[in-house]
Design a protein around this motif. Structure first.
Motif, PDB file in Angstrom:
ATOM      1  N   ASN A 106     -14.184  51.628  -6.585  1.00  0.00           N
ATOM      2  CA  ASN A 106     -15.317  52.425  -7.073  1.00  0.00           C
ATOM      3  C   ASN A 106     -16.248  52.822  -5.938  1.00  0.00           C
ATOM      4  OD1 ASN A 106     -15.165  53.026  -9.791  1.00  0.00           O
ATOM      5  ND2 ASN A 106     -15.813  50.984 -10.379  1.00  0.00           N
ATOM      6  N   ALA A 107     -16.480  51.903  -5.028  1.00  0.00           N
ATOM      7  CA  ALA A 107     -17.338  52.200  -3.880  1.00  0.00           C
ATOM      8  C   ALA A 107     -16.748  53.353  -3.066  1.00  0.00           C
ATOM      9  CB  ALA A 107     -17.501  50.952  -3.010  1.00  0.00           C
ATOM     10  N   GLU A 108     -15.464  53.292  -2.825  1.00  0.00           N
ATOM     11  CA  GLU A 108     -14.793  54.352  -2.069  1.00  0.00           C
ATOM     12  C   GLU A 108     -14.795  55.668  -2.845  1.00  0.00           C
ATOM     13  OE1 GLU A 108     -12.856  56.107   1.129  1.00  0.00           O
ATOM     14  OE2 GLU A 108     -13.759  54.112   1.064  1.00  0.00           O
ATOM     15  N   LEU A 109     -14.531  55.602  -4.139  1.00  0.00           N
ATOM     16  CA  LEU A 109     -14.545  56.813  -4.968  1.00  0.00           C
ATOM     17  C   LEU A 109     -15.896  57.512  -4.897  1.00  0.00           C
ATOM     18  CD1 LEU A 109     -13.437  58.791  -7.091  1.00  0.00           C
ATOM     19  CD2 LEU A 109     -14.069  57.100  -8.856  1.00  0.00           C
ATOM     20  N   ARG A 110     -16.973  56.734  -5.001  1.00  0.00           N
ATOM     21  CA  ARG A 110     -18.311  57.345  -4.988  1.00  0.00           C
ATOM     22  C   ARG A 110     -18.541  58.140  -3.707  1.00  0.00           C
ATOM     23  NH1 ARG A 110     -21.661  60.213  -4.587  1.00  0.00           N
ATOM     24  NH2 ARG A 110     -23.854  60.081  -5.148  1.00  0.00           N
ATOM     25  N   LEU A 111     -18.014  57.664  -2.601  1.00  0.00           N
ATOM     26  CA  LEU A 111     -18.233  58.339  -1.323  1.00  0.00           C
ATOM     27  C   LEU A 111     -17.416  59.619  -1.197  1.00  0.00           C
ATOM     28  CD1 LEU A 111     -18.474  55.230   0.982  1.00  0.00           C
ATOM     29  CD2 LEU A 111     -20.330  56.578  -0.024  1.00  0.00           C
ATOM     30  N   HIS A 112     -16.453  59.819  -2.081  1.00  0.00           N
ATOM     31  CA  HIS A 112     -15.687  61.067  -2.099  1.00  0.00           C
ATOM     32  C   HIS A 112     -16.314  62.091  -3.039  1.00  0.00           C
ATOM     33  CE1 HIS A 112     -12.254  59.829   0.378  1.00  0.00           C
ATOM     34  NE2 HIS A 112     -12.559  58.624  -0.060  1.00  0.00           N
ATOM     35  N   LEU A 113     -17.372  61.711  -3.726  1.00  0.00           N
ATOM     36  CA  LEU A 113     -18.099  62.600  -4.623  1.00  0.00           C
ATOM     37  C   LEU A 113     -19.329  63.152  -3.905  1.00  0.00           C
ATOM     38  CD1 LEU A 113     -17.807  60.384  -7.818  1.00  0.00           C
ATOM     39  CD2 LEU A 113     -16.472  62.427  -7.264  1.00  0.00           C
ATOM     40  N   PRO A 114     -19.939  64.184  -4.437  1.00  0.00           N
ATOM     41  CA  PRO A 114     -21.062  64.824  -3.731  1.00  0.00           C
ATOM     42  C   PRO A 114     -22.276  63.919  -3.527  1.00  0.00           C
ATOM     43  CG  PRO A 114     -20.264  66.219  -5.507  1.00  0.00           C
ATOM     44  CD  PRO A 114     -19.562  64.899  -5.646  1.00  0.00           C
ATOM     45  N   ALA A 115     -22.947  64.193  -2.438  1.00  0.00           N
ATOM     46  CA  ALA A 115     -24.298  63.717  -2.131  1.00  0.00           C
ATOM     47  C   ALA A 115     -24.541  62.221  -2.288  1.00  0.00           C
ATOM     48  CB  ALA A 115     -25.318  64.494  -2.965  1.00  0.00           C
ATOM     49  N   PRO A 116     -23.842  61.380  -1.510  1.00  0.00           N
ATOM     50  CA  PRO A 116     -24.217  59.960  -1.531  1.00  0.00           C
ATOM     51  C   PRO A 116     -25.680  59.804  -1.113  1.00  0.00           C
ATOM     52  CG  PRO A 116     -22.135  60.269  -0.389  1.00  0.00           C
ATOM     53  CD  PRO A 116     -22.706  61.633  -0.638  1.00  0.00           C
ATOM     54  N   ARG A 117     -26.371  58.930  -1.786  1.00  0.00           N
ATOM     55  CA  ARG A 117     -27.802  58.738  -1.521  1.00  0.00           C
ATOM     56  C   ARG A 117     -27.991  57.861  -0.283  1.00  0.00           C
ATOM     57  NH1 ARG A 117     -28.950  56.270  -7.208  1.00  0.00           N
ATOM     58  NH2 ARG A 117     -26.879  55.497  -6.709  1.00  0.00           N
ATOM     59  N   ALA A 118     -28.842  58.312   0.614  1.00  0.00           N
ATOM     60  CA  ALA A 118     -29.121  57.561   1.839  1.00  0.00           C
ATOM     61  C   ALA A 118     -30.363  56.689   1.692  1.00  0.00           C
ATOM     62  CB  ALA A 118     -29.299  58.523   3.014  1.00  0.00           C
ATOM     63  N   THR A 119     -31.036  56.768   0.563  1.00  0.00           N
ATOM     64  CA  THR A 119     -32.295  56.049   0.378  1.00  0.00           C
ATOM     65  C   THR A 119     -32.113  54.658  -0.205  1.00  0.00           C
ATOM     66  OG1 THR A 119     -32.539  57.061  -1.794  1.00  0.00           O
ATOM     67  CG2 THR A 119     -33.586  58.193   0.069  1.00  0.00           C
ATOM     68  N   LEU A 120     -30.891  54.305  -0.598  1.00  0.00           N
ATOM     69  CA  LEU A 120     -30.655  53.000  -1.213  1.00  0.00           C
ATOM     70  C   LEU A 120     -30.749  51.889  -0.179  1.00  0.00           C
ATOM     71  CD1 LEU A 120     -27.651  53.976  -3.496  1.00  0.00           C
ATOM     72  CD2 LEU A 120     -30.005  53.540  -4.217  1.00  0.00           C
ATOM     73  N   THR A 121     -31.192  50.727  -0.620  1.00  0.00           N
ATOM     74  CA  THR A 121     -31.341  49.569   0.256  1.00  0.00           C
ATOM     75  C   THR A 121     -30.470  48.419  -0.236  1.00  0.00           C
ATOM     76  OG1 THR A 121     -33.133  48.576  -1.039  1.00  0.00           O
ATOM     77  CG2 THR A 121     -33.766  50.216   0.650  1.00  0.00           C
ATOM     78  N   VAL A 122     -30.341  47.410   0.580  1.00  0.00           N
ATOM     79  CA  VAL A 122     -29.627  46.201   0.174  1.00  0.00           C
ATOM     80  C   VAL A 122     -30.296  45.602  -1.066  1.00  0.00           C
ATOM     81  CG1 VAL A 122     -29.013  43.847   0.877  1.00  0.00           C
ATOM     82  CG2 VAL A 122     -28.712  45.751   2.478  1.00  0.00           C
ATOM     83  N   GLY A 123     -31.607  45.699  -1.147  1.00  0.00           N
ATOM     84  CA  GLY A 123     -32.321  45.218  -2.334  1.00  0.00           C
ATOM     85  C   GLY A 123     -31.876  45.924  -3.599  1.00  0.00           C
ATOM     86  N   ASP A 124     -31.608  47.231  -3.498  1.00  0.00           N
ATOM     87  CA  ASP A 124     -31.082  47.966  -4.651  1.00  0.00           C
ATOM     88  C   ASP A 124     -29.724  47.406  -5.054  1.00  0.00           C
ATOM     89  OD1 ASP A 124     -33.206  49.892  -4.892  1.00  0.00           O
ATOM     90  OD2 ASP A 124     -32.363  50.970  -3.180  1.00  0.00           O
ATOM     91  N   GLY A 125     -28.902  47.074  -4.066  1.00  0.00           N
ATOM     92  CA  GLY A 125     -27.589  46.500  -4.358  1.00  0.00           C
ATOM     93  C   GLY A 125     -27.695  45.147  -5.033  1.00  0.00           C
ATOM     94  N   VAL A 126     -28.583  44.307  -4.540  1.00  0.00           N
ATOM     95  CA  VAL A 126     -28.778  42.983  -5.140  1.00  0.00           C
ATOM     96  C   VAL A 126     -29.289  43.133  -6.572  1.00  0.00           C
ATOM     97  CG1 VAL A 126     -30.121  40.847  -4.994  1.00  0.00           C
ATOM     98  CG2 VAL A 126     -29.092  41.819  -2.934  1.00  0.00           C
ATOM     99  N   ALA A 127     -30.223  44.059  -6.784  1.00  0.00           N
ATOM    100  CA  ALA A 127     -30.738  44.294  -8.141  1.00  0.00           C
ATOM    101  C   ALA A 127     -29.633  44.813  -9.058  1.00  0.00           C
ATOM    102  CB  ALA A 127     -31.901  45.283  -8.097  1.00  0.00           C
ATOM    103  N   GLY A 128     -28.778  45.670  -8.546  1.00  0.00           N
ATOM    104  CA  GLY A 128     -27.664  46.174  -9.345  1.00  0.00           C
ATOM    105  C   GLY A 128     -26.704  45.066  -9.743  1.00  0.00           C
TER     106      GLY A 128
END
Length: 185
Positions: free
Chosen positions: A60-82
């Protein structure tokens, strides 16, 4: 591949490490039951379960990067919260085991929509829908093959619980987000 192999391995490891905790809640609450097999168990689930979750996380992580406009504003904290959101929802589905199925499913679906609004974006919906459809299909096939089962009073969707697509949906959103984070770290 958009992600280097080491980052894909890290994402695999995160998914594989976290998976048994959620699965334990389902086994402990009687939501699911694995049938004895010749495969070894990790805690109270088969060893292949964390492997599948790890592979799905990395894919899924790889798939998302093949789709438009990956967000550059996300942080490790966002990942932990997810990750916390996925685990919280997983635990909730175990806690709702003996509650009325329709309102329980509505709560899980509503929380999935909120999780998408907080953690996802439009391209991540592709990952979430693919994960929801694929995850339910795999589990339904495993149930049909007699590998495990959902409790009799909740197995109304192809042999699985009706809230399962929403749980996979959130997993798809969060693993897509983890891909965006891994791409920029």
């Amino acid at each position: 591949m958009k992600l280097p192999p080491l980052r894909l391995l890290l994402l695999f490891a995160i998914g594989a490490f976290v998976a048994p905790f959620g699965d334990h809640g389902h086994v402990a609450s009687g939501t699911t039951q694995y049938f004895p097999t010749s495969t070894p168990f990790i805690w109270d689930g088969p060893f292949w379960f964390p492997i599948l979750v790890g592979l799905a996380t990395a894919a899924n992580a790889e798939l998302r990067l093949h789709l438009p406009a990956p967000r550059a504003t996300l942080t490790v904290g966002d990942g932990v919260a997810g990750i916390a959101a996925v685990m919280g929802l997983y635990a909730l589905t175990a806690l709702l085991r003996h509650q009325p199925l329709v309102p329980s499913t509505l709560v899980v679906v509503a929380l999935a929509v909120l999780a998408w609004h907080r953690f996802g974006d439009k391209p991540a919906l592709v990952c979430a829908v693919a994960t929801a459809v694929g995850g339910v299909a795999v589990e339904a096939a495993l149930v049909a093959a007699g590998v495990f089962r959902y409790a009799d009073d909740i197995d109304i969707l192809l042999g699985v619980a009706p809230w399962l697509p929403a749980l996979y949906f959130v997993f798809g959103i969060v693993s897509a987000q983890l891909g965006e984070i891994a791409a920029k770290v």
